[in-house]
Design a protein around this motif. Structure first.
Motif, PDB file in Angstrom:
ATOM      1  N   LEU A 519       0.661  -0.972  -0.020  1.00 42.88           N
ATOM      2  CA  LEU A 519      -0.125   0.068  -0.268  1.00 42.88           C
ATOM      3  C   LEU A 519       0.622   1.102  -0.029  1.00 42.88           C
ATOM      4  CD1 LEU A 519      -2.910   1.595   0.360  1.00 42.88           C
ATOM      5  CD2 LEU A 519      -2.530   1.040   2.743  1.00 42.88           C
ATOM      6  N   ALA A 520       1.666   1.280   0.525  1.00 47.19           N
ATOM      7  CA  ALA A 520       2.863   2.683   0.774  1.00 47.19           C
ATOM      8  C   ALA A 520       3.549   2.513  -0.963  1.00 47.19           C
ATOM      9  CB  ALA A 520       4.167   1.426   1.702  1.00 47.19           C
ATOM     10  N   GLU A 521       3.877   1.780  -1.156  1.00 43.48           N
ATOM     11  CA  GLU A 521       4.629   1.878  -3.192  1.00 43.48           C
ATOM     12  C   GLU A 521       3.553   3.019  -3.711  1.00 43.48           C
ATOM     13  OE1 GLU A 521       6.010  -1.459  -4.419  1.00 43.48           O
ATOM     14  OE2 GLU A 521       7.628  -1.518  -3.128  1.00 43.48           O
ATOM     15  N   ARG A 522       2.035   2.388  -3.445  1.00 45.54           N
ATOM     16  CA  ARG A 522       0.794   2.842  -4.122  1.00 45.54           C
ATOM     17  C   ARG A 522       0.806   4.476  -3.350  1.00 45.54           C
ATOM     18  NH1 ARG A 522      -2.404  -0.226  -7.063  1.00 45.54           N
ATOM     19  NH2 ARG A 522      -3.428   1.921  -8.262  1.00 45.54           N
ATOM     20  N   LEU A 523       0.874   4.340  -2.449  1.00 46.51           N
ATOM     21  CA  LEU A 523       0.531   5.374  -1.947  1.00 46.51           C
ATOM     22  C   LEU A 523       1.797   6.804  -2.123  1.00 46.51           C
ATOM     23  CD1 LEU A 523      -0.664   5.335   1.378  1.00 46.51           C
ATOM     24  CD2 LEU A 523      -2.300   6.014  -0.291  1.00 46.51           C
ATOM     25  N   LEU A 524       3.220   6.099  -1.788  1.00 48.08           N
ATOM     26  CA  LEU A 524       4.388   6.802  -2.328  1.00 48.08           C
ATOM     27  C   LEU A 524       4.460   6.901  -3.982  1.00 48.08           C
ATOM     28  CD1 LEU A 524       6.937   5.163  -0.294  1.00 48.08           C
ATOM     29  CD2 LEU A 524       6.329   7.528   0.653  1.00 48.08           C
ATOM     30  N   SER A 525       3.692   6.093  -5.156  1.00 47.39           N
ATOM     31  CA  SER A 525       3.479   6.634  -6.161  1.00 47.39           C
ATOM     32  C   SER A 525       2.972   8.369  -6.133  1.00 47.39           C
ATOM     33  CB  SER A 525       3.377   5.375  -6.853  1.00 47.39           C
ATOM     34  OG  SER A 525       3.792   4.703  -6.803  1.00 47.39           O
ATOM     35  N   ASP A 526       1.448   7.822  -5.896  1.00 44.76           N
ATOM     36  CA  ASP A 526       0.431   8.651  -6.266  1.00 44.76           C
ATOM     37  C   ASP A 526       1.201  10.527  -5.195  1.00 44.76           C
ATOM     38  OD1 ASP A 526      -1.331   7.037  -6.917  1.00 44.76           O
ATOM     39  OD2 ASP A 526      -2.053   6.674  -5.139  1.00 44.76           O
ATOM     40  N   ALA A 527       2.846  10.332  -4.671  1.00 45.70           N
ATOM     41  CA  ALA A 527       2.467  11.268  -3.956  1.00 45.70           C
ATOM     42  C   ALA A 527       4.024  12.038  -5.119  1.00 45.70           C
ATOM     43  CB  ALA A 527       3.023  10.972  -2.318  1.00 45.70           C
ATOM     44  N   ASP A 528       4.268  10.888  -5.999  1.00 45.44           N
ATOM     45  CA  ASP A 528       5.562  11.426  -6.899  1.00 45.44           C
ATOM     46  C   ASP A 528       4.978  12.448  -7.700  1.00 45.44           C
ATOM     47  OD1 ASP A 528       7.356  10.618  -4.994  1.00 45.44           O
ATOM     48  OD2 ASP A 528       7.547   8.470  -6.152  1.00 45.44           O
ATOM     49  N   ARG A 529       3.631  11.500  -8.020  1.00 48.22           N
ATOM     50  CA  ARG A 529       3.249  11.922  -9.165  1.00 48.22           C
ATOM     51  C   ARG A 529       2.535  13.602  -9.356  1.00 48.22           C
ATOM     52  NH1 ARG A 529       0.714   8.073  -9.514  1.00 48.22           N
ATOM     53  NH2 ARG A 529       0.960   6.997 -11.193  1.00 48.22           N
ATOM     54  N   LEU A 530       1.757  13.678  -7.884  1.00 48.50           N
ATOM     55  CA  LEU A 530       1.714  15.510  -7.536  1.00 48.50           C
ATOM     56  C   LEU A 530       2.385  15.802  -7.601  1.00 48.50           C
ATOM     57  CD1 LEU A 530      -1.361  14.319  -4.560  1.00 48.50           C
ATOM     58  CD2 LEU A 530      -1.253  15.250  -6.503  1.00 48.50           C
ATOM     59  N   ILE A 531       4.016  15.723  -7.140  1.00 47.79           N
ATOM     60  CA  ILE A 531       5.314  16.715  -7.422  1.00 47.79           C
ATOM     61  C   ILE A 531       5.937  16.841  -8.909  1.00 47.79           C
ATOM     62  CG2 ILE A 531       7.832  16.152  -6.694  1.00 47.79           C
ATOM     63  CD1 ILE A 531       7.063  14.691  -3.985  1.00 47.79           C
ATOM     64  N   GLU A 532       5.318  16.053  -9.457  1.00 45.50           N
ATOM     65  CA  GLU A 532       5.740  15.996 -10.453  1.00 45.50           C
ATOM     66  C   GLU A 532       4.907  16.391 -11.756  1.00 45.50           C
ATOM     67  OE1 GLU A 532       6.659  11.918 -12.889  1.00 45.50           O
ATOM     68  OE2 GLU A 532       7.971  11.470 -10.660  1.00 45.50           O
TER      69      GLU A 532
END
Length: 838
Positions: A519-532
């Motif tokens: 779950l953390a990997e999915r949430l981190l991917s979403d956060a990275d997508r927000l940053i980019e």
């Protein structure tokens, strides 16, 4: 060779590897270039020492260095699987999938183009047969862009660009080695001019067999790791065996590409491992693989470099000219991809826009290294390859590798400096000032608490506080009054900081073990997508990334198709349960970000920016709660189980922390602490199990609670539940278009839609229906229906709707109500409904 001497030489090579890293940092050169130079110097020094006729104590060492049992199989079967497997474990696959088109095209197409360009250029100017020329092309087509990736990271290059290059390097090696095996077979069989179509026709077979072998091996390995749930070392050991078994199985048993098998195995473990292993075990596994890959990568470079003097012993003048042809053809082929195909993909919106400066850096940074030398060594060792072909292939591959390592590698950083890539953009400069200001504010607060705790001398504290306060005021003033940064950029900086805080919150929850690694990997991917998204598109990019995080993906739609058409519910159950859990965790994280805006961003960017970010955050929270509430209404029992599991995880972490404090205070001994932690580990393993979501039971419960179906008995409800098809739509998606033939009626299980007719719009929410009037009137639709939130719809075809309408007074009342609002005579519609049986 004596085992003592061999061990001493290997130990000395590890010392050289250790010295190479600080030496590369001091010389500001790529690490692989330093390793290659050291290897060449060691081999050349040993050769000169023996040929000089000088006798001494170092002669046995020189003989041992030159007599090391370095064979191509050592590179291909020992080192290469380790390198490829570690790269796949370290990749963020979910973010890679966003850019799978440019990665796949740049990797596979670039390898094929380089192979053909080098092969036909050599065939035109050399006496070698075409098969041998294409073999050389395959050998030199594999790139090692680790140098340019590491430099891009140090220069704060776009993350998406670095990610594309990393993905290309992984698949690049796999495709090049697969082509090498293909043309090597033609050369050994004595086929001078293979048909290009026949040659490439075998390429998909090599790939498909490798993918199947790697996937199957990884699934078995994950199953075994699940059996060894409490034995972390056993799990790590299984992972070490996996790439070698996949490689050997594909090469020796299936006749497919072992490299593709290793890549497929690593990708499969990367996707499934975090959900099957405890977070700490998964983190330790990746750390072990990082170390193994570091050793393997360094050894393969330095051992391959030791071979360079040997491979160049029989070089001739015309061979140097052929090396020049290979260099020119390889660079030209890569330039065609970077300056021709990549812009075309950008126009087709299949790839991000890459600035010309970065493309020049990628072109010049396409270094070749150990893999190229290992493949050339495999050719020179084969007794079925003609002697002249072996000599020329070895010299061309080695000469080309030397050019890329020595010339391109040494000049890469000056080229990047000349391109201006080492300078931060104005936005990044502003971001750095913001980071300094925020960090200094935090430090001041922590120092103030520390001085109060230890009751330090008042005058000393006041003097230091004054000096520190002046520095802080300067940092904040520089951030607030920078004329180069417009208000729009301040909002962008605030959004980047907000997304970064969201990412930090996910990492903290992973560390606290309140969320799983998967779950953390999915949430981190979403956060990275927000940053980019914020960095490249500002506020609109941030909103777009936030919507993407809530959208129903292609995999979800495929699972719905399998559920509706084939009756396969397990994929949809798993994806729905994962979505439920992700939304629940995301809501908790977003609610905590308001304090970050007030405590950090407001101080730096002012009240207006903070209020705007609060508004964006509130809308995100509202969207998440809307999607979560829709799932909660559909599956109330599952929502309760997930909340119970969250509470249990939190309680376990708090209990674990209390035991740690008691041990530090000496209240409990190590034996009791170990027993208590074993009990917590067992209970945590039980709490990690995701509750099973039964779509059949949940669907029946949802239909039973639907207001329009309240008067149906259990038998009719059961038949209706089987007749209804589930459809998931994203916000903004058009569900029904004007002038479309009326064939279905939709019932809103969750979410909301907007109906437009004759310039007027109105909204429908959960429990309502639409499309029924056009069906009953038997004329093309005059309305357009668009989702304004992620929706779950229940779709019923015309015949079943008419039968249901005949038997349901509540549904008929709903039709009358909707018709009356639009000024349509409802009784005429209902009188046309034929009486039909169920």
């Amino acid at each position: 060779m004596d085992i003592v001497v061999l061990t001493s030489v290997v130990a000395a090579l590890f010392v050289v590897i250790a010295l190479a890293e600080p030496l590369a940092a001091w010389a500001r050169l790529p690490y692989s270039v330093i390793l290659a130079i050291l290897g060449i110097l060691i081999a050349a020094g040993a050769t000169l020492l023996l040929r000089s006729g000088m006798s001494g104590a170092f002669n046995p060492v020189a003989e041992a260095i030159l007599a090391l049992p370095i064979r191509s199989n050592v590179f291909l079967y020992v080192f290469l699987p380790t390198l490829l497997f570690q790269v796949t474990l370290g990749m963020n696959l979910r973010r890679m999938l966003d850019d799978w088109v440019p990665i796949l095209v740049l990797a596979v197409v670039a390898v094929v183009v380089a192979t053909l360009a080098v092969g036909y250029a050599l065939a035109w100017v050399s006496p070698l047969p075409l098969a041998a020329c294409l073999l050389v092309g395959a050998i030199v087509s594999t790139t090692d862009p680790s140098a340019v990736v590491s430099i891009f990271r140090s220069l704060s290059a776009p993350r998406r660009l670095s990610r594309i290059i990393e993905g290309e390097s992984l698949l690049n090696d796999a495709a090049a080695i697969a082509l090498f095996g293909l043309f090597m077979g033609f050369v050994m069989l004595g086929v001078p001019d293979p048909g290009l179509v026949d040659a490439l026709a075998r390429f998909p077979v090599l790939i498909a067999g490798g993918v199947a072998t790697g996937w199957l091996a990884a699934r078995v390995a994950v199953w075994l790791m699940g059996l060894f749930g409490r034995h972390e070392l056993a799990q790590i050991t299984i992972s070490v065996a996996l790439p070698y078994l996949a490689y050997i199985g594909a090469e020796q048993s299936v006749g497919a590409s072992g490299v593709i098998a290793v890549v497929a195995a690593g990708l499969t473990l990367n996707l499934t491992g975090p959900g099957r292993l405890p977070p700490q075990a998964w983190a330790n596994l990746r750390e072990i693989w990082d170390l193994l890959a570091h050793w393997a990568g360094a050894l393969i470079f330095i051992l391959a470099a030791l071979l360079i003097p040997r491979l160049l012993e029989e070089v001739r003048l015309n061979d140097i000219a052929l090396v020049g042809v290979v260099i020119a053809a390889a660079i030209a082929a890569r330039a065609v991809i970077l300056f021709g195909l990549l812009p075309l993909l950008t126009l087709m919106r299949a790839s991000p826009a890459v600035e010309r400066r970065y493309r020049v850096a990628i072109l010049w940074g396409g270094l070749r290294g150990a893999v190229t030398l290992a493949l050339a060594l495999a050719v020179t060792e084969s007794f079925r390859v003609p002697l002249e072909v072996k000599r020329v292939v070895g010299i061309l591959a080695t000469g080309f590798t030397l050019f890329t390592l020595i010339v391109q590698g040494i000049t890469l950083r000056p080229v990047i400096r000349a391109l201006g890539l080492e300078r931060l953009s104005p936005l990044d400069q502003a971001l750095s000032r913001q980071v300094v200001a925020v960090a200094l504010q935090t430090v001041r607060e922590d120092v103030a608490r520390t001085t109060e705790t230890y009751e330090l001398e008042h005058d000393t504290v006041r003097a230091e506080a004054k000096q520190f306060g002046e520095r802080l005021d300067q940092a904040v003033k520089a951030t607030e009054e920078n004329e180069d940064i417009q208000d729009r950029d301040r909002i962008t900086l605030g959004l980047i900081a907000l997304a970064g805080a969201e990412r930090d919150a996910v990492v903290a929850r992973l560390r606290e073990r309140t969320v799983s690694s998967r779950l953390a990997e999915r949430l981190l991917s979403d956060a990275d997508r927000l940053i980019e998204g914020a960095r490249t598109g500002g506020r609109l990019g941030y909103k777009r990334a936030a919507r993407y995080g809530l959208a129903y993906r292609r995999t979800f739609r495929a699972a719905v198709f399998l559920h509706n058409r084939l009756g396969l519910s397990r994929p949809l159950e798993r994806l729905t349960a994962n979505r439920f859990e992700r939304l629940l965790s995301k809501r908790l994280i977003l609610r905590d970000l308001g304090g970050f805006i007030d405590g950090r961003i407001r101080r730096i960017h002012g009240r207006r920016v903070a209020e705007l970010l609060h508004d964006l955050l509130s809308r995100r929270i509202e969207a998440v709660e809307t999607a979560l509430e829709g799932l909660r209404l559909q599956y109330p029992g599952h929502a309760e189980e997930l909340e119970r599991r969250l509470i249990r995880r939190t309680a376990l972490r708090l209990e674990e922390r209390e035991y740690e404090l008691m041990r530090e205070d000496g209240l409990i001994g190590p034996e009791l602490y170990t027993a208590l932690m074993q009990d917590i580990t067992a209970r945590r393993a039980a709490a990690e199990e995701q509750p099973r979501l039964d779509l059949a039971m949940s669907g029946m419960e949802m239909v039973r609670k639907f207001p329009l179906f309240a008067d149906l008995d259990e038998d009719r409800l059961g038949r209706l539940c089987k007749a209804l098809k589930t459809r998931y739509v994203n916000a903004g998606e058009v569900i029904l278009r004007k002038d479309a033939p009326p064939r279905q009626v939709f019932f809103i299980a969750s979410g909301a839609v907007e109906v437009e007719r004759a310039g007027q719009t109105w909204r429908l929410g959960r429990g309502e229906m639409f499309g029924q009037l056009a069906v009953l009137m038997q004329r093309p639709r005059r309305t357009e229906v668009r989702a304004i939130a992620p929706c779950m719809l229940l779709e019923l075809d015309e015949a079943r709707f008419r039968r249901l309408l005949k038997r349901s007074p509540i549904l008929r009342a709903g039709v009358r109500d909707s018709a009356g609002k639009r000024g349509i005579a409802a009784e005429g519609l209902l009188s046309n409904t034929p009486a039909q049986g169920d």
